[in-house]
Design an enzyme around this catalytic site. Structure first.
Site, PDB file in Angstrom:
ATOM      1  N   ASP A   1       0.814  -1.225   0.000  1.00  0.00           N
ATOM      2  CA  ASP A   1       0.000   0.000   0.000  1.00  0.00           C
ATOM      3  C   ASP A   1       0.844   1.271   0.000  1.00  0.00           C
ATOM      4  OD1 ASP A   1       1.043  -0.136   2.517  1.00  0.00           O
ATOM      5  OD2 ASP A   1      -0.866   0.005   3.590  1.00  0.00           O
TER       6      ASP A   1
ATOM      7  N   CYS B   1       4.809  -0.106   2.875  1.00  0.00           N
ATOM      8  CA  CYS B   1       5.386  -1.405   3.204  1.00  0.00           C
ATOM      9  C   CYS B   1       6.774  -1.298   3.831  1.00  0.00           C
ATOM     10  CB  CYS B   1       5.428  -2.290   1.965  1.00  0.00           C
ATOM     11  SG  CYS B   1       6.196  -1.514   0.521  1.00  0.00           S
TER      12      CYS B   1
ATOM     13  N   HIS C   1       8.343  -2.683  -3.703  1.00  0.00           N
ATOM     14  CA  HIS C   1       7.756  -3.322  -2.516  1.00  0.00           C
ATOM     15  C   HIS C   1       8.831  -3.894  -1.594  1.00  0.00           C
ATOM     16  CE1 HIS C   1       4.543  -5.203  -0.241  1.00  0.00           C
ATOM     17  NE2 HIS C   1       5.257  -6.309  -0.206  1.00  0.00           N
TER      18      HIS C   1
END
Length: 328
Positions: free
Chosen positions: A108, A111, A308
Site C-alpha cells: 500500500d 510497506c 515493494h
C-alpha cells in the site's frame, strides 16, 4: 530503489471506458465520422481520471492482504516466479542458504516503514534485549523536542508516539507466545499500525530537513525535475501515507533511530556467479548508522522487489547484536 508501483501490481483488464478499438460504426460519410469523433473525444478519460482509476485498483487489491502477514518458507516466494522470471528463481534459491523464511507486508506504499518497525519490534521481543529497548525508547522520546522544533505540532504526533512506546514497554515484560501474537495483532490493526507508520514518516521528514545539506544531493539525483526545496520534497514524498520509500528514506530513518538495516534487492541488479557465469546473486546493502560501533550487524532484514518491501528472517535464529551509541 523503489521506482515502480507496489508489487501487488495493477489489474490488466481493460477499463470500462475503453472500447478496445475504434469507435463503433463504420458507415461512410462525413456526418457519421463527425459524430464518432465527437463521441470519442467526449468519452476519452483525462490523464487524471486514468491515474485515479489505477490508484483505486491498487487500493482495492491491497485491502485483500493483511498489513503484516505470517511467516512463510522461502520456497513460497520462489513459487511465485517458477513459471516466469528465472533470474528471480535463481536469486531466491541462493538466498535460501542464508534466509529460512519471509513475511509479506501489504503493498500500500507504506510497506517499508511497516516492515521495518514490525521486524525491529519482533527482534526486540524474541531477543528480549532490554538494553536496546531502553535505548530505543530514549531515542524516540528525544524526537518529541526535535519534531516540535521542526515545525510539527505535538498534538499531531503525541498519540502515535505513545502507541509506539507502549509496544516497546510490552516487550520488556517476560516473554510469552501471547506477546508475539499480540504484536502481530497490533500491527494489523488500522489505528495502531497506521499511527506508528505516520510517526516514522514524520521523524524521517524531520531528519531529512534538519540535515538538508546532506540529503539535498540525493533529492536532486532522484528526479528529472526535483522539488525546489527539501521541505517541499518531504511534504510531497515523505510525510503523506502511501508514498513509496526509496534509498533516501531508509538512510534517514535508520540514522534517526540508530537501527541498522540490511536490504536484499531482488531485482535486475547483481553479478553472475560461478565459473560458467550461471546464476545471479541478489545485491545486498547494509544501512548502518554512523553512531553504531564497528562490527554492528543488521537488526532488521528486508527484501526489496520492484516497488515493494517484505521481511526476511536469517537462518540460525535471532542473534544478540552490538548496540548503537546514542548521540541524541
Amino acid at each position: 530503489m523503489a521506482t515502480g508501483g507496489d508489487l501487488d501490481g495493477e489489474d490488466q483488464t481493460r477499463p470500462t471506458w475503453d472500447s478496445g478499438g475504434a469507435a463503433a460504426g463504420t458507415a461512410s460519410g462525413s456526418a457519421n465520422d463527425g459524430i464518432n469523433s465527437a463521441t470519442t473525444a467526449i468519452e476519452r478519460p483525462t490523464d487524471e481520471e486514468i491515474l485515479a482509476q489505477q490508484n483505486q485498483i491498487r487500493a482495492e487489491q491491497a485491502q485483500k492482504s493483511e498489513y503484516v502477514g505470517f511467516e512463510e518458507p522461502m520456497s513460497a516466494l520462489k513459487e511465485e516466479y517458477i513459471n516466469g522470471n528465472q533470474n528471480f528463481v535463481q536469486k531466491i534459491g541462493k538466498l535460501e542458504a542464508s534466509y529460512g523464511t519471509f513475511r509479506r507486508t501489504r503493498g500500500d506504499g507504506n510497506c517499508f516503514f511497516r516492515g521495518f518497525i514490525f521486524a525491529y519490534l519482533e527482534n526486540l521481543l524474541l531477543t528480549h534485549d532490554l538494553p536496546e529497548c531502553s535505548r530505543f525508547m530514549s531515542v524516540v522520546q528525544a524526537w518529541k523536542t526535535r519534531l516540535v522544533e521542526g515545525g510539527f505540532q505535538e498534538l499531531v504526533f503525541e498519540d502515535a508516539m505513545d502507541v509506539l512506546l507502549d509496544q516497546v514497554k510490552e516487550i520488556t515484560k517476560p516473554y510469552t507466545n501471547y506477546m508475539h501474537e499480540r504484536l502481530l495483532v497490533n500491527m494489523r490493526d488500522d489505528t495502531v499500525s497506521n499511527l506508528v507508520v505516520m510517526l516514522l514518516r514524520l521523524i524521517t521528514s524531520c531528519e531529512v530537513q534538519r540535515r538538508e545539506d546532506f540529503f539535498f544531493p540525493f533529492i536532486m539525483g532522484m528526479y528529472d525535475e526535483p522539488p525546489a526545496t527539501v521541505e517541499l520534497f518531504c511534504q510531497r514524498h515523505v510525510e503523506p501515507m502511501g508514498e513509496e520509500s526509496d534509498h533516501l528514506h531508509i538512510v534517514a530513518i535508520t540514522e534517526a533511530l540508530q537501527i541498522p538495516v540490511r536490504v536484499v534487492y531482488l531485482d535486475s541488479s547483481g553479478m553472475p556467479t560461478g565459473g560458467n557465469g550461471s546464476g545471479l546473486d541478489a545485491t545486498m546493502h547494509d544501512f548502518v548508522p554512523d553512531s553504531c560501533v564497528p562490527g554492528t550487524q543488521p537488526r532488521v532484514h528486508l527484501l526489496y522487489r520492484p516497488g515493494h518491501y517484505d521481511i526476511l528472517y536469517p537462518k540460525g535464529g535471532r542473534c544478540v547484536l552490538l548496540p548503537c551509541l546514542s548521540d541524541m
